[in-house]
Design a protein around this motif. Sequence first.
Motif, PDB file in Angstrom:
ATOM      1  N   ALA A  60       0.858  -1.405  -0.032  1.00  0.00           N
ATOM      2  CA  ALA A  60      -0.035  -0.102   0.025  1.00  0.00           C
ATOM      3  C   ALA A  60       0.875   1.029  -0.118  1.00  0.00           C
ATOM      4  CB  ALA A  60      -0.853  -0.044   1.415  1.00  0.00           C
ATOM      5  N   LEU A  61       1.983   1.112   0.228  1.00  0.00           N
ATOM      6  CA  LEU A  61       3.082   2.102   0.301  1.00  0.00           C
ATOM      7  C   LEU A  61       3.925   2.590  -0.817  1.00  0.00           C
ATOM      8  CD1 LEU A  61       4.535   1.839   4.050  1.00  0.00           C
ATOM      9  CD2 LEU A  61       2.469   3.235   3.292  1.00  0.00           C
ATOM     10  N   PRO A  62       4.120   3.952  -1.205  1.00  0.00           N
ATOM     11  CA  PRO A  62       5.065   3.951  -2.183  1.00  0.00           C
ATOM     12  C   PRO A  62       6.513   3.355  -1.861  1.00  0.00           C
ATOM     13  CG  PRO A  62       4.769   5.851  -1.050  1.00  0.00           C
ATOM     14  CD  PRO A  62       3.705   5.064  -0.595  1.00  0.00           C
ATOM     15  N   ALA A  63       7.275   2.932  -2.812  1.00  0.00           N
ATOM     16  CA  ALA A  63       8.489   2.381  -2.601  1.00  0.00           C
ATOM     17  C   ALA A  63       9.626   3.124  -1.853  1.00  0.00           C
ATOM     18  CB  ALA A  63       9.318   1.839  -3.862  1.00  0.00           C
ATOM     19  N   ALA A  64       9.109   4.500  -2.100  1.00  0.00           N
ATOM     20  CA  ALA A  64      10.313   5.613  -1.634  1.00  0.00           C
ATOM     21  C   ALA A  64      10.096   5.767   0.024  1.00  0.00           C
ATOM     22  CB  ALA A  64      10.128   6.736  -2.392  1.00  0.00           C
ATOM     23  N   ILE A  65       8.864   5.132   0.262  1.00  0.00           N
ATOM     24  CA  ILE A  65       8.550   5.483   1.946  1.00  0.00           C
ATOM     25  C   ILE A  65       8.949   3.879   2.679  1.00  0.00           C
ATOM     26  CG2 ILE A  65       7.019   5.528   3.682  1.00  0.00           C
ATOM     27  CD1 ILE A  65       7.185   8.131   2.117  1.00  0.00           C
ATOM     28  N   LYS A  66      10.171   4.159   3.396  1.00  0.00           N
ATOM     29  CA  LYS A  66      10.705   3.016   4.036  1.00  0.00           C
ATOM     30  C   LYS A  66       9.816   2.788   5.490  1.00  0.00           C
ATOM     31  CE  LYS A  66      13.934   2.701   1.189  1.00  0.00           C
ATOM     32  NZ  LYS A  66      13.949   1.530   0.000  1.00  0.00           N
ATOM     33  N   LEU A  67       9.911   1.382   5.755  1.00  0.00           N
ATOM     34  CA  LEU A  67       9.035   0.973   6.807  1.00  0.00           C
ATOM     35  C   LEU A  67       9.990   0.718   7.964  1.00  0.00           C
ATOM     36  CD1 LEU A  67       6.155   0.315   8.190  1.00  0.00           C
ATOM     37  CD2 LEU A  67       6.433  -2.214   7.003  1.00  0.00           C
ATOM     38  N   HIS A  68       9.640   1.095   9.312  1.00  0.00           N
ATOM     39  CA  HIS A  68      10.664   0.893  10.300  1.00  0.00           C
ATOM     40  C   HIS A  68       9.763   0.426  11.365  1.00  0.00           C
ATOM     41  CE1 HIS A  68      14.268   3.863   9.870  1.00  0.00           C
ATOM     42  NE2 HIS A  68      14.037   3.262   8.712  1.00  0.00           N
ATOM     43  N   TYR A  69      10.196  -0.542  12.107  1.00  0.00           N
ATOM     44  CA  TYR A  69       9.603  -1.311  13.302  1.00  0.00           C
ATOM     45  C   TYR A  69      10.118  -0.674  14.632  1.00  0.00           C
ATOM     46  CZ  TYR A  69       8.170  -4.659  16.694  1.00  0.00           C
ATOM     47  OH  TYR A  69       7.739  -5.370  17.840  1.00  0.00           O
ATOM     48  N   ALA A  70       9.085   0.028  15.273  1.00  0.00           N
ATOM     49  CA  ALA A  70       9.408   0.488  16.567  1.00  0.00           C
ATOM     50  C   ALA A  70       9.263  -0.437  17.593  1.00  0.00           C
ATOM     51  CB  ALA A  70       8.341   1.789  16.956  1.00  0.00           C
ATOM     52  N   ILE A  71      10.454  -1.269  18.277  1.00  0.00           N
ATOM     53  CA  ILE A  71      10.510  -2.490  18.810  1.00  0.00           C
ATOM     54  C   ILE A  71       9.874  -2.266  20.355  1.00  0.00           C
ATOM     55  CG2 ILE A  71      12.396  -3.197  17.526  1.00  0.00           C
ATOM     56  CD1 ILE A  71      14.424  -3.201  20.047  1.00  0.00           C
ATOM     57  N   LYS A  72       9.736  -1.076  20.596  1.00  0.00           N
ATOM     58  CA  LYS A  72       9.261  -0.869  21.988  1.00  0.00           C
ATOM     59  C   LYS A  72       7.704  -1.639  22.075  1.00  0.00           C
ATOM     60  CE  LYS A  72       8.623   3.887  21.541  1.00  0.00           C
ATOM     61  NZ  LYS A  72       9.072   3.840  20.258  1.00  0.00           N
ATOM     62  N   ALA A  73       6.993  -1.678  20.939  1.00  0.00           N
ATOM     63  CA  ALA A  73       5.912  -2.454  20.952  1.00  0.00           C
ATOM     64  C   ALA A  73       5.870  -4.042  21.355  1.00  0.00           C
ATOM     65  CB  ALA A  73       5.156  -2.379  19.696  1.00  0.00           C
ATOM     66  N   ASN A  74       7.043  -4.434  20.956  1.00  0.00           N
ATOM     67  CA  ASN A  74       7.337  -5.859  21.179  1.00  0.00           C
ATOM     68  C   ASN A  74       8.866  -6.384  21.118  1.00  0.00           C
ATOM     69  OD1 ASN A  74       7.709  -8.728  21.599  1.00  0.00           O
ATOM     70  ND2 ASN A  74       5.582  -9.145  21.085  1.00  0.00           N
ATOM     71  N   PRO A  75       9.745  -5.980  22.286  1.00  0.00           N
ATOM     72  CA  PRO A  75      11.080  -6.187  21.970  1.00  0.00           C
ATOM     73  C   PRO A  75      11.701  -7.715  22.059  1.00  0.00           C
ATOM     74  CG  PRO A  75      10.599  -5.529  24.194  1.00  0.00           C
ATOM     75  CD  PRO A  75       9.410  -5.758  23.397  1.00  0.00           C
ATOM     76  N   MET A  76      10.796  -8.896  22.231  1.00  0.00           N
ATOM     77  CA  MET A  76      11.205  -9.923  22.221  1.00  0.00           C
ATOM     78  C   MET A  76      12.093 -10.445  21.158  1.00  0.00           C
ATOM     79  SD  MET A  76       9.102 -13.590  21.232  1.00  0.00           S
ATOM     80  CE  MET A  76      10.020 -15.146  21.508  1.00  0.00           C
ATOM     81  N   PRO A  77      13.478 -10.894  21.538  1.00  0.00           N
ATOM     82  CA  PRO A  77      14.448 -10.946  20.709  1.00  0.00           C
ATOM     83  C   PRO A  77      14.289 -11.848  19.396  1.00  0.00           C
ATOM     84  CG  PRO A  77      15.310 -10.822  22.823  1.00  0.00           C
ATOM     85  CD  PRO A  77      13.831 -11.267  22.904  1.00  0.00           C
ATOM     86  N   ALA A  78      13.486 -12.842  19.418  1.00  0.00           N
ATOM     87  CA  ALA A  78      13.122 -13.776  18.266  1.00  0.00           C
ATOM     88  C   ALA A  78      12.327 -12.964  17.289  1.00  0.00           C
ATOM     89  CB  ALA A  78      12.654 -15.066  18.975  1.00  0.00           C
ATOM     90  N   LEU A  79      11.419 -12.318  17.940  1.00  0.00           N
ATOM     91  CA  LEU A  79      10.381 -11.407  17.072  1.00  0.00           C
ATOM     92  C   LEU A  79      10.963 -10.388  16.471  1.00  0.00           C
ATOM     93  CD1 LEU A  79       6.648 -10.427  17.639  1.00  0.00           C
ATOM     94  CD2 LEU A  79       8.500  -8.788  17.201  1.00  0.00           C
ATOM     95  N   VAL A  80      11.971  -9.873  17.096  1.00  0.00           N
ATOM     96  CA  VAL A  80      12.669  -8.572  16.485  1.00  0.00           C
ATOM     97  C   VAL A  80      13.552  -9.053  15.221  1.00  0.00           C
ATOM     98  CG1 VAL A  80      14.568  -6.867  16.874  1.00  0.00           C
ATOM     99  CG2 VAL A  80      12.668  -7.207  18.647  1.00  0.00           C
ATOM    100  N   GLY A  81      13.949 -10.236  15.833  1.00  0.00           N
ATOM    101  CA  GLY A  81      15.128 -10.907  14.711  1.00  0.00           C
ATOM    102  C   GLY A  81      14.208 -11.000  13.293  1.00  0.00           C
TER     103      GLY A  81
END
Length: 413
Positions: A60-81
């Motif tokens: 749904a996003l243009p390719a020029a807009i990068k997507l970052h994950y804010a890990i405060k929502a869930n910092p479980m190491p395996a999930l972040v990986g």
Amino acid sequence: MNAPKTPPVHVPMSQFPVRDGELLVGGIPLTRLAARVGSTPFYAYDRQLLSERVRELKSALPAAIKLHYAIKANPMPALVGHMAGIVDGLDVASGGELTVALDSGMSPKDISFAGPGKRIEELRQAVAAGVLINVESPAELDALAGIAADTGWTPRIALRVNPDFELKSSGMRMGGGPKQFGIDAETIPEVIARAESQGLVIEGFHLFAGSQNLQAESIIEAQRKCFDLAGELAKHASHPIRSLNLGGGLGIPYFPGNQRVDLAPIGANLAQIAEEAKTRFPQAELCIELGRYLVGEAGLYVCRVLDRKLSRGQVFLVTDGGLHHHLSASGNFGQVIRKNYPVAIGNRMDATTLEAANVVGPLCTPLDILGDRMMLPPAQVGDLVVVYQSGAYGATASPQRFLGHPAVAEVLV
């Protein structure tokens, strides 16, 4: 005499399939998963759902807009990986989260660090790692200048801006008015001058007006205002802007009446912004930063019924889980008026008979409620209660040591 209230109907939760009356998580029947985990309560996160959400959003996003994950929502190491392999960057809010982000394999150049009270040790850690530091005050800027002078390392710096507007209809407002977050927009020009006088280069701006918003028009308005404000502030910098974080804000449905946010107009607006950025910020990488929206619907909280009680005509299902593991589902994490998260009996999904029941935890406090008079299949001791929409702000946002009960497990399947 007032008639009893009819329990409200929730948004249908269909992301986890059902087979033979049981929810499947990562293709595994819930009772078998509980046996595999070894104990209840636990959080379970579905890899496939995480990946599907990222694919859906990126489409749904243009390719020029990068997507970052804010890990405060869930910092479980395996999930972040897992997330590090499918998003474009990670955003952290502490030195501990920074360690998790670096361990995930994400390049330091694609990690940013925000937070209004960074300790000097955390700032030194971030400078050494080479991540982008979202500066929240003039004092923090001075501390970074001191670290640069002491070490010879060049800090990567963006200014977190507290805008003079907020994200309308947001569940949590993080910009506009007096705030502990960021630097007031009207003082940014003098902070830029202060940075440049100390030999520091401002790479860009970080603007975050609010979160948990389901109104596309409000998100669009905030993103447009953030982009235009950044354009005005950039005029005061001597160097080209190379990074522009437009924040996030996209929410997920939790309560009766909630509707999922419409991505199409948000994507169209960001496409227009990306096109304008080619002229206004030709060297800048634009990104949005999302946490809850990426992971919230991919998680379940699972606890087991310990007792079934009847008190003055009401059924109480007493479980081994509660607010000490899932503070937000209990209503004690930002709710003004308590509302139920979607709840089900995960091993009785094909039941046709329902009853009004209260789902409560084992703690000695009346606040320990996971479900208040919800329509559920008649549950018995040993049945598994599940709380949907539990992939964000769960285990690490809860007082797990309260009253000395066992900690909650987490699994990624």
